[in-house]
Motif scaffolding. Structure first.
Motif, PDB file in Angstrom:
ATOM      1  N   ILE A 189      41.637  38.473  33.500  1.00  0.00           N
ATOM      2  CA  ILE A 189      42.099  39.635  33.790  1.00  0.00           C
ATOM      3  C   ILE A 189      41.081  40.954  33.486  1.00  0.00           C
ATOM      4  N   SER A 190      40.339  40.615  32.582  1.00  0.00           N
ATOM      5  CA  SER A 190      39.683  41.656  32.064  1.00  0.00           C
ATOM      6  C   SER A 190      38.267  41.831  33.187  1.00  0.00           C
ATOM      7  N   ILE A 191      38.166  40.572  33.801  1.00  0.00           N
ATOM      8  CA  ILE A 191      37.045  40.647  35.006  1.00  0.00           C
ATOM      9  C   ILE A 191      37.666  41.467  35.971  1.00  0.00           C
ATOM     10  N   PHE A 192      38.820  41.152  36.371  1.00  0.00           N
ATOM     11  CA  PHE A 192      39.611  41.842  37.457  1.00  0.00           C
ATOM     12  C   PHE A 192      39.720  43.340  37.284  1.00  0.00           C
ATOM     13  N   ILE A 193      39.792  43.835  35.911  1.00  0.00           N
ATOM     14  CA  ILE A 193      39.933  45.178  35.408  1.00  0.00           C
ATOM     15  C   ILE A 193      38.645  45.849  35.744  1.00  0.00           C
ATOM     16  N   GLY A 194      37.358  45.095  35.187  1.00  0.00           N
ATOM     17  CA  GLY A 194      35.907  45.317  35.565  1.00  0.00           C
ATOM     18  C   GLY A 194      35.763  45.838  37.134  1.00  0.00           C
ATOM     19  N   ASP A 195      36.305  44.965  37.870  1.00  0.00           N
ATOM     20  CA  ASP A 195      36.261  45.052  39.540  1.00  0.00           C
ATOM     21  C   ASP A 195      37.114  46.221  39.883  1.00  0.00           C
ATOM     22  N   LEU A 228      34.341  44.725  27.275  1.00  0.00           N
ATOM     23  CA  LEU A 228      34.148  45.087  25.844  1.00  0.00           C
ATOM     24  C   LEU A 228      35.057  46.148  25.525  1.00  0.00           C
ATOM     25  N   ALA A 229      35.423  46.981  26.298  1.00  0.00           N
ATOM     26  CA  ALA A 229      36.205  48.227  26.160  1.00  0.00           C
ATOM     27  C   ALA A 229      37.573  47.995  26.028  1.00  0.00           C
ATOM     28  N   CYS A 230      37.804  46.886  27.228  1.00  0.00           N
ATOM     29  CA  CYS A 230      39.461  46.488  27.122  1.00  0.00           C
ATOM     30  C   CYS A 230      39.880  45.840  25.875  1.00  0.00           C
ATOM     31  N   PHE A 231      38.845  44.788  25.241  1.00  0.00           N
ATOM     32  CA  PHE A 231      39.292  43.845  24.044  1.00  0.00           C
ATOM     33  C   PHE A 231      39.197  44.893  22.863  1.00  0.00           C
ATOM     34  N   ALA A 232      38.347  45.849  22.772  1.00  0.00           N
ATOM     35  CA  ALA A 232      38.160  46.667  21.702  1.00  0.00           C
ATOM     36  C   ALA A 232      39.482  47.764  21.394  1.00  0.00           C
ATOM     37  N   PHE A 255      42.585  47.406  23.171  1.00  0.00           N
ATOM     38  CA  PHE A 255      43.867  46.960  23.243  1.00  0.00           C
ATOM     39  C   PHE A 255      43.968  46.087  21.962  1.00  0.00           C
ATOM     40  N   ILE A 256      43.017  45.353  21.574  1.00  0.00           N
ATOM     41  CA  ILE A 256      43.168  44.627  20.249  1.00  0.00           C
ATOM     42  C   ILE A 256      43.525  45.734  19.054  1.00  0.00           C
ATOM     43  N   GLY A 257      42.757  46.687  19.094  1.00  0.00           N
ATOM     44  CA  GLY A 257      42.918  47.715  18.180  1.00  0.00           C
ATOM     45  C   GLY A 257      44.383  48.289  18.196  1.00  0.00           C
ATOM     46  N   ILE A 258      44.880  48.501  19.215  1.00  0.00           N
ATOM     47  CA  ILE A 258      46.502  48.692  19.404  1.00  0.00           C
ATOM     48  C   ILE A 258      47.552  47.782  18.595  1.00  0.00           C
ATOM     49  N   HIS A 259      47.179  46.583  18.916  1.00  0.00           N
ATOM     50  CA  HIS A 259      47.910  45.532  18.301  1.00  0.00           C
ATOM     51  C   HIS A 259      47.724  45.233  17.103  1.00  0.00           C
ATOM     52  N   LEU A 260      46.403  45.768  16.270  1.00  0.00           N
ATOM     53  CA  LEU A 260      46.181  45.625  14.991  1.00  0.00           C
ATOM     54  C   LEU A 260      47.106  46.604  14.165  1.00  0.00           C
ATOM     55  N   TRP A 261      47.410  47.883  15.002  1.00  0.00           N
ATOM     56  CA  TRP A 261      48.193  49.062  14.541  1.00  0.00           C
ATOM     57  C   TRP A 261      49.425  48.550  14.194  1.00  0.00           C
ATOM     58  N   GLY A 262      50.100  47.850  15.016  1.00  0.00           N
ATOM     59  CA  GLY A 262      51.446  47.328  14.782  1.00  0.00           C
ATOM     60  C   GLY A 262      52.032  46.734  15.895  1.00  0.00           C
ATOM     61  N   VAL A 263      52.903  45.751  15.620  1.00  0.00           N
ATOM     62  CA  VAL A 263      53.784  45.197  17.057  1.00  0.00           C
ATOM     63  C   VAL A 263      54.807  46.162  17.625  1.00  0.00           C
ATOM     64  N   GLY A 264      55.474  47.063  16.839  1.00  0.00           N
ATOM     65  CA  GLY A 264      56.274  48.106  17.380  1.00  0.00           C
ATOM     66  C   GLY A 264      55.670  49.007  18.295  1.00  0.00           C
ATOM     67  N   GLU A 265      54.324  49.506  17.905  1.00  0.00           N
ATOM     68  CA  GLU A 265      53.516  50.452  18.582  1.00  0.00           C
ATOM     69  C   GLU A 265      53.119  49.597  19.932  1.00  0.00           C
ATOM     70  N   ALA A 320      46.672  49.713  35.991  1.00  0.00           N
ATOM     71  CA  ALA A 320      47.801  49.943  35.304  1.00  0.00           C
ATOM     72  C   ALA A 320      48.453  48.429  35.152  1.00  0.00           C
ATOM     73  N   GLY A 321      48.526  47.774  36.130  1.00  0.00           N
ATOM     74  CA  GLY A 321      49.309  46.297  36.179  1.00  0.00           C
ATOM     75  C   GLY A 321      48.524  45.417  35.310  1.00  0.00           C
ATOM     76  N   LEU A 322      47.177  45.161  35.718  1.00  0.00           N
ATOM     77  CA  LEU A 322      46.188  44.562  35.084  1.00  0.00           C
ATOM     78  C   LEU A 322      45.960  44.758  33.720  1.00  0.00           C
ATOM     79  N   VAL A 323      46.156  45.930  33.259  1.00  0.00           N
ATOM     80  CA  VAL A 323      46.219  46.320  31.968  1.00  0.00           C
ATOM     81  C   VAL A 323      47.462  45.581  31.019  1.00  0.00           C
ATOM     82  N   ALA A 324      48.509  45.851  31.832  1.00  0.00           N
ATOM     83  CA  ALA A 324      49.827  45.643  31.161  1.00  0.00           C
ATOM     84  C   ALA A 324      49.726  44.121  30.837  1.00  0.00           C
ATOM     85  N   SER A 325      49.557  43.424  31.828  1.00  0.00           N
ATOM     86  CA  SER A 325      49.213  41.875  31.514  1.00  0.00           C
ATOM     87  C   SER A 325      48.319  41.344  30.702  1.00  0.00           C
ATOM     88  N   PHE A 326      47.051  42.011  30.661  1.00  0.00           N
ATOM     89  CA  PHE A 326      46.145  41.863  29.703  1.00  0.00           C
ATOM     90  C   PHE A 326      46.498  42.175  28.267  1.00  0.00           C
TER      91      PHE A 326
END
Length: 484
Positions: free
Chosen positions: A126-132, A150-154, A156-166, A313-319
């Motif tokens: 999905i990150s490849i599809f986002i890039g496209d 790289l931006a996607c992983f950095a 969105f993983i950062g948001i997950h590290l912030w906390g599950v509720g957020e 937005a749909g790709l980002v949500a699934s990713f």
């Protein structure tokens, strides 16, 4: 002594220090049924925007329609089965935990690893599809995909590290945007709907049973199975949020059923509106079929631009949501000792930071090195179908072996329902070899390496105090007492 008792003795010998589970605790009570329903839709919504249409090239409109109906039936049956299992065993292990209780340590590991293959490879694809999408939209002046990966992983993983509720609230908002855009798209596309365009793909006259509705013949239906799955792939991840859910025995079944209901409606709207507005032949190879469906003369319109951005937005949500699911599956397997234990350590904000960072690094590396999203997604489908078969089998086994187990929610149809899911999952697994045998063999090779690791090392170092292991040990002890 039974085989299960023997396994339990081995796990007790591997019991770690008293603070082991304290250092591996998730934030409880962070999600209610509404956020979990959004999570279930978020796992899947990118599949409405891209990927499913390649099934038209495999089976034509009729072939993909039948494949979507059969795969939809498989998911409905499996979701009802998972709703029952999640009410009985509400742990972060999800499918792995269910199979561990029903099929023992080997069954648990095989199921959990198959799920992990799906949830590591799907975000990479999905990150490849986002890039496209970013490149095609001309955003940020980017001409290469890897900075976007790289931006996607950095980010969105950062948001997950912030906390599950957020993280779940962010996912809910982005998913809402993507779903709203699908409804707007359907209204616009149905205004130009023409049923004669549905079966406009050229007929392969040498194919058995070929017709305008089945241009590739009867075998085209089977080949389209993996693409019919793309409308629903990932919804089974809802139970992975069990330990972060309020009243999981009641909330999880409700959320997973609502998620599936919404996805069925979106799948029907997307499929018929897209093919009827532009024609199956025009969208069968499109990277963004919904946008193509709204551009009959190849010229962008205001609506097609809206849908194009919403597709992102749909790709980002699934990713984003699949990263969550993968981290929780890895967390559960690691906490119980099936994978290296350090991977389940959690931060002060109760996020499994290594469970997020390690799979993210692997997925980014695969995306940057190959750029082949379709192949990775096919490999992910292989892992998914293996896990579906094993989870459905787990429901059947528990229904027969432990009929008196307390079940706050019961699957309509019982074991017959999960048997239907099991048969269809096996058929879908074989279909992955029809679509891309190389991708299926690569996934099988990764699976074999993981099995060797478990057989040679980790099965002798399981953690008895992990929730999934405790459930299994208690069940074995109760069975032993009943026999006496």
């Amino acid at each position: 002594m039974t085989m299960e008792s023997t396994e339990s003795a081995k796990t007790r010998a591997a019991e770690p220090a008293d603070d082991y589970l304290e250092r591996r605790a998730l934030r409880r009570g962070s999600a209610g049924w509404l956020l979990l329903t959004g999570l279930g839709v978020a796992y899947v919504v990118s599949g409405d925007y891209s990927g499913w249409n390649f099934g038209l090239a495999q089976g034509g409109f009729g072939g993909l329609a039948i494949a979507m109906a059969l795969m939809g039936l498989m998911y409905v049956c499996m979701v009802f089965s998972l709703a029952e299992l999640s009410s009985v065993l509400p742990t972060a292990g999800g499918g792995y935990g269910f199979a561990r209780r029903a099929l023992g340590p080997w069954g648990g590991f095989l199921t959990g690893t198959a799920i992990l293959i799906e949830y590591v490879l799907a975000p990479a694809a999905i990150s490849i599809f986002i890039g496209d999408y970013v490149e095609s939209l001309g955003l940020f002046g980017l001409t290469s995909g890897w900075p976007v990966y790289l931006a996607c992983f950095a980010i969105f993983i950062g948001i997950h590290l912030w906390g599950v509720g957020e993280a779940l609230r962010f996912s809910f908002v982005v998913t809402g945007v993507a779903v709203a855009a699908l409804l707007v798209f359907a209204v616009g596309a149905f205004m130009d709907f023409d049923a004669s365009r549905l079966d406009d793909i050229a007929v392969h006259k040498d194919a058995v049973g070929a017709s305008s509705w089945l241009p590739m013949g009867v075998m085209g239906i089977w080949a389209a199975f993996p693409f019919g799955m793309w409308f629903f792939l990932g919804v089974e991840g809802v139970p992975l949020a069990a330990e972060e859910t309020r009243d999981p025995a009641r909330t999880l079944p409700k959320a997973i059923r609502w998620s599936m209901g919404i996805l069925v409606v979106l799948a029907l709207l997307t499929f018929f509106a897209s093919a009827g507005a532009r024609g199956s032949a025009a969208i069968q190879d499109a990277g963004n079929p919904l946008v193509e469906a709204l551009q009959p003369h190849g010229k962008a319109t205001a609506l097609s631009r809206i849908v194009n951005y919403a597709g992102l937005a749909g790709l980002v949500a699934s990713f984003f949501s699949l990263i969550y699911a993968g981290s929780r599956q890895l967390f559960a397997l690691s906490r119980a000792g099936y994978l290296p234990r350090f991977l389940s350590l959690t931060s002060r904000r109760k996020a499994p930071y290594l469970g997020l960072l390690v799979p993210g690094a692997i997925a980014f590396s695969l995306a940057a090195a190959t750029g082949d999203g379709a192949r990775m997604l096919n490999a992910a489908v292989f892992g998914a179908t293996v896990s579906y078969a094993l989870m459905s089998l787990s429901h059947i086994v528990l229904r027969r072996r432990e009929p008196h187990l307390e079940r706050p929610y019961r699957t309509p149809g019982g074991a017959l329902t999960s048997s239907v899911a099991l048969v269809l999952a096996c058929a879908a697994l074989l279909a992955t070899f029809l679509v891309d045998v190389t991708a299926a063999l690569i996934a099988l090779g990764v699976y074999a390496v993981a099995v060797a690791y478990f057989g040679l090392y980790s099965r002798k170092h399981l953690v008895a105090s992990a929730p999934e292991e405790e459930f299994a040990a208690l069940a074995a002890a109760e069975a032993e007492l009943e026999r006496e």
